[in-house]
Design a protein around this motif. Structure first.
Motif, PDB file in Angstrom:
ATOM      1  N   MET A   1       0.833  -1.202   0.000  1.00 32.79           N
ATOM      2  CA  MET A   1       0.000   0.000   0.000  1.00 32.79           C
ATOM      3  C   MET A   1       0.874   1.260   0.000  1.00 32.79           C
ATOM      4  SD  MET A   1      -3.008   0.927   2.702  1.00 32.79           S
ATOM      5  CE  MET A   1      -1.984   1.667   3.960  1.00 32.79           C
ATOM      6  N   THR A   2       0.633   2.140  -0.929  1.00 33.65           N
ATOM      7  CA  THR A   2       1.330   3.425  -0.884  1.00 33.65           C
ATOM      8  C   THR A   2       0.473   4.397  -0.078  1.00 33.65           C
ATOM      9  OG1 THR A   2       0.253   3.968  -2.966  1.00 33.65           O
ATOM     10  CG2 THR A   2       2.491   3.108  -3.088  1.00 33.65           C
ATOM     11  N   ASP A   3       1.008   5.574   0.175  1.00 31.21           N
ATOM     12  CA  ASP A   3       0.257   6.506   1.016  1.00 31.21           C
ATOM     13  C   ASP A   3      -1.021   6.966   0.330  1.00 31.21           C
ATOM     14  OD1 ASP A   3       2.299   6.145   2.709  1.00 31.21           O
ATOM     15  OD2 ASP A   3       2.762   8.266   2.973  1.00 31.21           O
TER      16      ASP A   3
ATOM     17  N   ILE B   1      -6.011  10.835   2.813  1.00 30.52           N
ATOM     18  CA  ILE B   1      -5.717  10.774   4.252  1.00 30.52           C
ATOM     19  C   ILE B   1      -4.290  11.244   4.551  1.00 30.52           C
ATOM     20  CG2 ILE B   1      -5.657   9.236   6.264  1.00 30.52           C
ATOM     21  CD1 ILE B   1      -7.680   7.448   4.950  1.00 30.52           C
ATOM     22  N   GLY B   2      -3.396  11.108   3.580  1.00 30.82           N
ATOM     23  CA  GLY B   2      -2.012  11.523   3.814  1.00 30.82           C
ATOM     24  C   GLY B   2      -1.284  10.574   4.735  1.00 30.82           C
ATOM     25  N   PHE B   3      -1.620   9.299   4.625  1.00 30.36           N
ATOM     26  CA  PHE B   3      -1.068   8.320   5.557  1.00 30.36           C
ATOM     27  C   PHE B   3      -0.796   7.004   4.844  1.00 30.36           C
ATOM     28  CE2 PHE B   3      -1.938   4.576   8.131  1.00 30.36           C
ATOM     29  CZ  PHE B   3      -1.002   4.737   9.136  1.00 30.36           C
ATOM     30  N   GLY B   4       0.268   6.346   5.235  1.00 23.64           N
ATOM     31  CA  GLY B   4       0.621   5.041   4.695  1.00 23.64           C
ATOM     32  C   GLY B   4       2.017   4.692   5.146  1.00 23.64           C
TER      33      GLY B   4
ATOM     34  N   ASP C   1      -5.617  12.323  12.916  1.00 24.01           N
ATOM     35  CA  ASP C   1      -4.558  13.132  12.298  1.00 24.01           C
ATOM     36  C   ASP C   1      -3.547  12.165  11.681  1.00 24.01           C
ATOM     37  OD1 ASP C   1      -2.768  16.057  13.203  1.00 24.01           O
ATOM     38  OD2 ASP C   1      -1.868  14.341  12.192  1.00 24.01           O
ATOM     39  N   PRO C   2      -3.269  12.290  10.400  1.00 24.90           N
ATOM     40  CA  PRO C   2      -2.373  11.331   9.729  1.00 24.90           C
ATOM     41  C   PRO C   2      -0.968  11.301  10.318  1.00 24.90           C
ATOM     42  CG  PRO C   2      -2.913  13.188   8.280  1.00 24.90           C
ATOM     43  CD  PRO C   2      -3.819  13.295   9.456  1.00 24.90           C
ATOM     44  N   ARG C   3      -0.494  12.443  10.828  1.00 26.03           N
ATOM     45  CA  ARG C   3       0.852  12.467  11.402  1.00 26.03           C
ATOM     46  C   ARG C   3       0.888  11.743  12.741  1.00 26.03           C
ATOM     47  NH1 ARG C   3       2.731  17.074   8.510  1.00 26.03           N
ATOM     48  NH2 ARG C   3       2.998  16.190   6.468  1.00 26.03           N
TER      49      ARG C   3
ATOM     50  N   GLY D   1      -2.075   2.498  12.636  1.00 24.90           N
ATOM     51  CA  GLY D   1      -0.644   2.607  12.380  1.00 24.90           C
ATOM     52  C   GLY D   1       0.062   1.258  12.405  1.00 24.90           C
ATOM     53  N   VAL D   2      -0.189   0.486  13.456  1.00 27.31           N
ATOM     54  CA  VAL D   2       0.511  -0.794  13.627  1.00 27.31           C
ATOM     55  C   VAL D   2       0.079  -1.791  12.550  1.00 27.31           C
ATOM     56  CG1 VAL D   2       0.740  -2.805  15.156  1.00 27.31           C
ATOM     57  CG2 VAL D   2       0.955  -0.492  16.078  1.00 27.31           C
TER      58      VAL D   2
END
Lengths: 329, 329
Positions: free
Chosen positions: B1-3, B7-10, B155-157, B195-196
């Motif tokens: 999976m790429t980001d 969502i700005g997340f990956g 929050d994606p960060r 995240g995990v």
């Protein structure tokens, strides 16, 4: 310091032990807590040996001694007469090396200790502490079965195994960009203290070395003062059972005598308060005898303001009732 | 999976977070206990985030979000409205990055939580939960002072920071020569779980993914089932406060929806029993909400016989009375 040819112990023996234990013993973390640093006014590095296999550093020494035996002796198996952390360590070491083990215990040993030794696969042999001598019972087993005794501290290979704790502290401190200038080690027979103090003084210059014992039962500090092995007047009988053995080790004493070592003592209440601080700030389960060094710091028996201190949280096998007493509101 | 561009997340965001956190957050150990393995019939790898700075994984997300801000925003400072682990994490992150922080708390927040936030240097602002809305109070501070909100999970960060737990599990498992085939993550808003699970599914093929929530309050499992954000009917009010937030996160839900995730639940009593097992076998202090995954294993809600399981002991900030209740004879 090179290895002492009489004792057969020194930095080379510790390095050899580190090679033997690699991938077998756990490389426990070196913990730090900014809040703890703030409490004592210095930087405190806590080697969390409670996270070691069997919940104490003891497996390092037992496993090193076992792996140093020749093939025949190893196959014959190992024996010890400790019901405590060393007994469990011997049982675990034997399982890791796939050899038989016997742990000699008093008939009234706590069920959990018996169960733990058996879980690791060791045979348990009981004696009556009222009428039998544990060393005699052990001696008969050694003779009859051709097994090897692994003593808790009076053995250079055991001391070298415990010394790997010190080598790892040095490596892990350097990874953090730090160099300890003070070390505190909980002390009973002296296996851990002699190993850690030898390793750290080899790695860092001008260390302030401290051993920590139960108040009124500072057999090693007294041994160091008079230059020969002392015994405690009686068992302390308090919560610090992990460092309440009857007598200081001759070989550990010989090693510690070569360093400038200051003896400190702590009370049961001080040790319990340190158990609570380890719980609250470090999130590790430490038994009172293993919290003695932290206790000495917390009550200011060693002034570590502005210093970088290494200490060993040497075990976590604590009675639930004692732990509940420590962790109060 | 790429980001995900929306969502700005990956995985790339997680890797970037790992670079930002290197040398700042603690690389917590991945613990193992042969006795625990024996209890559940599989190999269990426990990521001990209770040993993280501030006693929970939360500092990873807060610090990553803060360090991703531009210089001006960072100097302006950060705000959050969590009195729990995230509040302390925001306070600690701000101190590590040397910027101001405000933690908005209910007037009746426990003293220890207030003290901890202040110790890290954060300003605490109180509101009356009976008459005031915490988000309104927070909004006023954001406007008046030009600060940045660091939300607990939406929050994606923040999600990427929590995902570094998964990257480390992968690295540390490989160092042990192991590849997890099952993962369990405690879940509330879903920052840690998303995240995990993202990180581990990138690193290993065919993982069985589980989230664990309090029984009767499985908002994320229900959100996954119907495909939109659910809230709990009321706060659980039990001992698992760490995973008892009111609502699932929309972004975490979107991420978790892309994986095959099974929802599990545990009761308070099961969580307390797991706290005791972590105490006895792992020698770490885990809070009940952070022991939910271990609890699910211990009561057999996930069958892990013959499997290699990763789970996160996500925090250790536990009330002493609750801990004493857990650690019984």
């Amino acid at each position: 310091m090179t290895d002492d040819p009489v004792i057969g112990f020194g930095i080379d023996a510790i390095r050899e032990a580190a090679k033997r234990l690699a991938g077998r013993a756990v490389r426990t973390p070196l913990l730090n807590s900014p809040m703890l640093d703030d409490l004592v006014g210095g930087r405190v590095l806590v080697k969390a040996e409670c996270l070691q296999l069997t919940g104490s550093f003891k497996v390092r020494g037992a496993l090193n001694a076992l792996l140093a035996l020749d093939e025949d002796a190893r196959r014959g198996g190992i024996v010890t007469y400790s019901a405590g952390n060393h007994g469990q360590a011997v049982a675990a070491a034997a399982r890791l090396a796939d050899c038989p083990a016997v742990v000699v215990m008093p008939r009234d040993a706590p069920r959990i200790k018996v169960d733990n030794c058996r879980w690791w696969g060791a045979e348990t042999v009981f004696y009556d502490p009222g009428t039998e001598d544990r060393e005699e019972v052990t001696g008969k087993i050694l003779q009859a079965r051709g097994m090897t005794l692994i003593p808790p501290f009076e053995d250079p290979r055991v001391m070298a195994g415990q010394g790997t704790v010190g080598l790892e502290i040095a490596e892990q401190a350097r990874e953090l960009g730090l160099a300890p200038d003070t070390v505190l080690v909980n002390c009973s027979g002296g296996g851990l203290a002699s190993g850690v103090i030898t390793a750290l003084n080899h790695e860092f210059e001008g260390l302030a070395n401290h051993i920590v014992e139960p108040a009124g039962f500072d057999k090693m500090a007294r041994s160091l003062a008079i230059g020969r092995v002392c015994a405690n007047p009686r068992p302390p009988g308090g919560v610090m059972d992990a460092i309440s053995g009857p007598v200081a080790g001759a070989r550990p004493l010989a090693v510690l005598s070569r360093h400038d070592v200051t003896g400190l003592t702590v009370t049961d209440e001080e040790a319990l308060a340190a158990v609570a601080v380890a719980h609250r700030l470090l999130k590790i389960v430490v038994e009172p005898g293993a919290a003695a060094s932290l206790a000495a710091l917390l009550v200011g028996k060693a002034d570590v303001r502005g210093r970088t201190v290494a200490l060993v949280a040497s075990g976590g096998n604590v009675d639930p009732a004692v732990y509940r007493r420590a962790v109060s509101d």
